[in-house]
Design a protein around this motif. Structure first.
Motif, short mmCIF file in Angstrom:
data_model
loop_
_atom_site.label_atom_id
_atom_site.label_comp_id
_atom_site.label_asym_id
_atom_site.label_seq_id
_atom_site.Cartn_x
_atom_site.Cartn_y
_atom_site.Cartn_z
N ILE A 153 32.47 5.93 23.77
CA ILE A 153 32.22 5.05 23.98
C ILE A 153 31.95 3.70 22.62
O ILE A 153 32.24 2.90 22.49
CB ILE A 153 31.97 4.67 25.39
CG1 ILE A 153 32.81 5.32 26.44
CG2 ILE A 153 31.53 3.60 25.71
CD1 ILE A 153 32.70 5.17 27.79
N PHE A 154 30.21 4.64 22.64
CA PHE A 154 29.38 3.68 21.66
C PHE A 154 30.19 3.73 19.53
O PHE A 154 30.08 3.27 18.82
CB PHE A 154 28.47 4.11 21.41
CG PHE A 154 27.72 4.01 23.57
CD1 PHE A 154 27.22 2.57 23.15
CD2 PHE A 154 27.29 5.24 23.86
CE1 PHE A 154 26.47 2.79 24.74
CE2 PHE A 154 27.32 4.81 24.79
CZ PHE A 154 26.54 3.77 25.03
N PHE A 187 33.25 1.30 19.33
CA PHE A 187 31.68 0.27 19.23
C PHE A 187 30.65 0.15 19.29
O PHE A 187 30.29 -0.04 20.28
CB PHE A 187 32.87 -0.94 20.46
CG PHE A 187 32.15 -2.26 20.45
CD1 PHE A 187 33.03 -3.53 19.40
CD2 PHE A 187 31.91 -3.24 21.57
CE1 PHE A 187 32.53 -4.66 19.22
CE2 PHE A 187 31.69 -4.13 21.52
CZ PHE A 187 31.78 -4.98 20.56
N LEU A 209 27.86 -2.00 21.13
CA LEU A 209 28.31 -1.98 23.24
C LEU A 209 26.58 -0.94 23.14
O LEU A 209 26.29 -1.99 24.50
CB LEU A 209 28.77 -0.97 23.41
CG LEU A 209 29.47 -0.71 25.08
CD1 LEU A 209 30.03 -2.21 25.11
CD2 LEU A 209 30.51 0.07 25.08
N LYS A 210 26.10 -1.08 22.33
CA LYS A 210 25.50 -0.05 22.74
C LYS A 210 24.08 -1.46 23.22
O LYS A 210 22.50 -1.17 23.58
CB LYS A 210 24.06 0.75 21.68
CG LYS A 210 23.51 0.33 20.04
CD LYS A 210 23.26 0.98 19.41
CE LYS A 210 21.93 1.49 20.01
NZ LYS A 210 21.43 2.45 18.61
N LEU A 258 24.46 -4.48 25.12
CA LEU A 258 25.68 -4.61 25.49
C LEU A 258 25.38 -4.09 27.32
O LEU A 258 26.26 -4.62 28.31
CB LEU A 258 27.15 -5.46 25.24
CG LEU A 258 27.19 -6.32 23.69
CD1 LEU A 258 28.22 -6.54 23.80
CD2 LEU A 258 26.08 -7.14 23.98
N MET A 259 25.44 -2.83 27.08
CA MET A 259 25.45 -1.84 28.49
C MET A 259 24.70 -0.98 28.47
O MET A 259 24.46 -0.50 26.95
CB MET A 259 26.97 -1.35 28.17
CG MET A 259 26.98 -0.31 29.40
SD MET A 259 28.80 0.38 29.53
CE MET A 259 28.77 1.49 28.63
N MET A 297 22.54 -4.99 30.52
CA MET A 297 22.14 -5.37 28.32
C MET A 297 20.79 -4.99 27.70
O MET A 297 20.03 -5.67 27.58
CB MET A 297 22.86 -6.61 28.28
CG MET A 297 23.70 -6.67 28.96
SD MET A 297 24.85 -8.62 28.92
CE MET A 297 25.06 -8.75 27.59
#
Length: 617
Positions: free
Chosen positions: A231-232, A235, A238-239, A241-242, A263
């Motif tokens: 997943i990371f 994108f 994203l690390k 944002l999640m 986040m």
């Protein structure tokens, strides 16, 4: 409880106990009344859906709890290799208080704010505004609120209660003092109240936002990593944002890092990101499933016993199994669990423990006690047990202990058929008979000269009678067929007597004891069971010991659920026997007609810290 509890620590309805839900009754009645009297165009769907939504939140959280406990027990991707205890379970039993508070505040704002009533089911603009307000103000303000809660003054009075749990579970996420929950609600209310005031709110945006909070809270407090690396990779931003479970786990072990809500971007901005975050994430993802040294094989007892497992309801599993009236309200879930258990064709892991260097696991056969008594079910049950034996052997387990109902000659000859059918396996099968006999014999008060024996004759029964006769204790029986069979099984036949009275004050009882027989016992009789299941208590003026069991040593880790009807920190003799065999390195089977040395296993149990459970109930 916090170190020095502050103002508004306790919940207002704490004294109501399990009756706390009555505080929603006035609003629920008001909703039903409105539904019955108002025109269809006047119906407020938000008001109607509040209680169903609260039930959905409870179900959502419970699914995460069960999933988390099952995965943590398996061991793969586990983050913190420590255990939880009964103290943590007790501290976290009020996880539903925040759902109740949510309901009260929903009803309050729904009835006092005209803009919060009769909302549409969906508005896209309201969903977008909610998302933007969460990403902006909510995440930013939470970060600084969280840092403030770690100031000594607020931490000692409030937030230390949450951080009492070093090893987190999904429900740990909502374990806070009442005042802290009020602060969180005001924070999370920013998107909801903004959309309400601006006229863009909808049932979907409000309920969806709270569901998102529950999802992220539960996920982030799991003690295993479940966010895949790809997943990371797809994108990379994203690390920021999640967050991940390993990210938040570091906050609970290091305390002064990783403050962000969902986040991590603010930890990067303000320099509070733990330096080992990425490393722990990688290590957790690579961690493989545990390979047990000892497997204890058990089964479900009744349909609602599924809730008493460690992967079931934490509050029920942490107490001795007992029928509760409110469990009848769970019948739809119970029925579906029965269907799933019948469909599921293999054992499943319910608990993991460790003692000294041994890794222990408990597996459950998805069948109920009554099924073990049905002849046409026995072949299928034996197939499930055989598969479990072979799987445990394949996973490298040294010992498999059998804690199954009716595991006698009628079912599988106390496990011997599996050894005979698969002589190549390395695992040792232990039925625990010798330790059961040792516990029963050592439970008899000193100075006893005679006992009355009543119960189903079995390998354990014959051995108990033989051991007592060898000690010079007279064994009385009530029925001639039992008398004749027992005489043939012992050397000191003169010590086995056919009794014509019920005057004995010590009764050794098994599966076939009836309530009518109990009523004939003199007042003050001590009933000592040698069966897996306790007798139905028919007397208030008699004493009933627990089924054969021992108190676990303090060094046994991750013991935070009760085994069937036994009290806390107590393990059945069948379970203890397998552990002791592995600790001692005894490379022998104890199944079929084989009986291990009774005195030897008793002394070995005491040596490893197990203690007799001598008190009665």
């Amino acid at each position: 409880m916090a170190t020095t509890p502050g103002f508004l620590t306790d919940w207002p309805w704490k004294k109501l106990g399990n009756f706390k839900y009555v505080i929603l009754t006035p609003w629920a009645i008001h909703t039903l009344y409105g539904l019955a009297t108002k025109e269809k165009s006047e119906i407020d769907y938000l008001n109607i859906l509040i209680i169903p939504f609260l039930l959905w939140r409870a179900l959502h959280n419970q699914v995460w709890i069960s999933f988390s406990r099952h995965r943590t027990a398996k061991g793969n991707n586990r983050i913190v290799d420590k255990s939880i205890d009964f103290e943590q379970v007790d501290r976290e039993t009020n996880w539903d208080d925040q759902i109740l508070l949510n309901g009260v505040l929903f009803y309050f704002f729904n009835t006092t704010l005209d803009a919060a009533s009769r909302l549409p089911i969906w508005r896209t603009d309201g969903v977008i505004i909610t998302a933007l307000l969460h990403i902006g103000p909510v995440e930013f303000l939470y970060y600084w609120l969280h840092r403030a809660l770690h100031h000594h003054y607020l931490y000692s009075r409030y937030h230390s209660h949450h951080h009492s749990s070093i090893v987190t579970e999904p429900i740990t996420s909502v374990i806070h003092p009442f005042a802290e929950h009020i602060a969180y609600f005001l924070l999370f209310a920013i998107p909801m109240l903004t959309t309400v005031v601006s006229g863009t709110a909808s049932v979907g945006s409000i309920f969806g936002y709270i569901t998102y909070i529950d999802l992220m809270n539960n996920m982030g407090h799991c003690n295993f990593e479940l966010i895949p690396k790809w997943i990371f990779s797809i994108f990379p931003p994203l690390k920021y944002l999640m967050y991940t479970p390993s990210f938040h786990s570091l906050h609970h072990t290091q305390f002064r890092t990783n403050y962000s809500l969902f986040m991590p971007i603010y930890d990067y901005i303000y320099g509070t990101m733990d330096k080992s975050t990425d490393e722990l994430y990688e290590i957790s993802l690579k961690r493989e499933e545990d390979f047990p040294d000892v497997v204890h094989l058990t089964h479900l007892t009744t349909p609602d016993s599924i809730f008493h497992l460690q992967i079931g309801f934490a509050s029920l599993a942490s107490k001795p199994q007992n029928s509760k009236w409110y469990m009848w309200l769970m019948w739809p879930v119970t029925w579906w669990s029965v269907v799933l258990n019948l469909v599921k064709g293999c054992s499943f892991i319910t608990e993991r423990n460790s003692l000294e260097k041994l890794r222990l696991q408990t597996w459950a056969i998805p069948r109920y006690s009554v099924q073990y008594l049905v002849k046409w079910q026995k072949q299928a049950i034996n197939g499930l047990i055989e598969e479990a034996v072979l799987e445990a052997d394949a996973r490298g387990a040294k010992v498999l202990s059998l804690g199954l109902h009716n595991q006698d000659e009628e079912l599988n000859r106390n496990g011997a058929i599996y050894i005979e059918k698969h002589p190549q396996i390395n695992i040792k099968v232990v039925d625990g008979s010798s330790l059961v006999v040792a516990i029963v014999v050592n439970s008899i008060p000193k100075g006893t000269t005679e006992v009355l024996f009543r119960g189903k004759l079995s390998k354990v029964a014959y051995s108990i009678v033989a051991a007592l006769c060898q000690k010079g204790i007279q064994v009385n029986t009530l029925y001639e067929n039992e008398y004749e069979e027992l005489k043939l099984a012992v050397k000191s036949q003169s010590k086995v007597v056919l009794s014509k009275s019920y005057t004995q004050k010590i009764w050794l009882v098994g599966d076939e004891l009836t309530e009518e027989e109990q009523m004939r016992a003199p007042k003050g009789t001590l009933f000592i069971p040698f069966s897996k299941f306790p007798p139905n208590k028919a007397r208030n003026d008699a004493f009933y010991q627990y089924t054969p069991a021992m108190v676990a040593p303090p060094s046994l880790e991750n013991l935070h659920s009760c085994e069937n009807w036994l009290p806390r920190k107590v393990m059945s003799a069948w379970r203890v026997a397998g552990i002791v065999h592995a600790l001692e390195g005894w490379n022998v089977n104890e199944c079929g007609d084989t009986m291990f040395d009774i005195d030897k296993i008793w002394q070995a149990s005491l040596k490893h810290g197990f203690r007799p459970l001598m008190f009665s109930t």
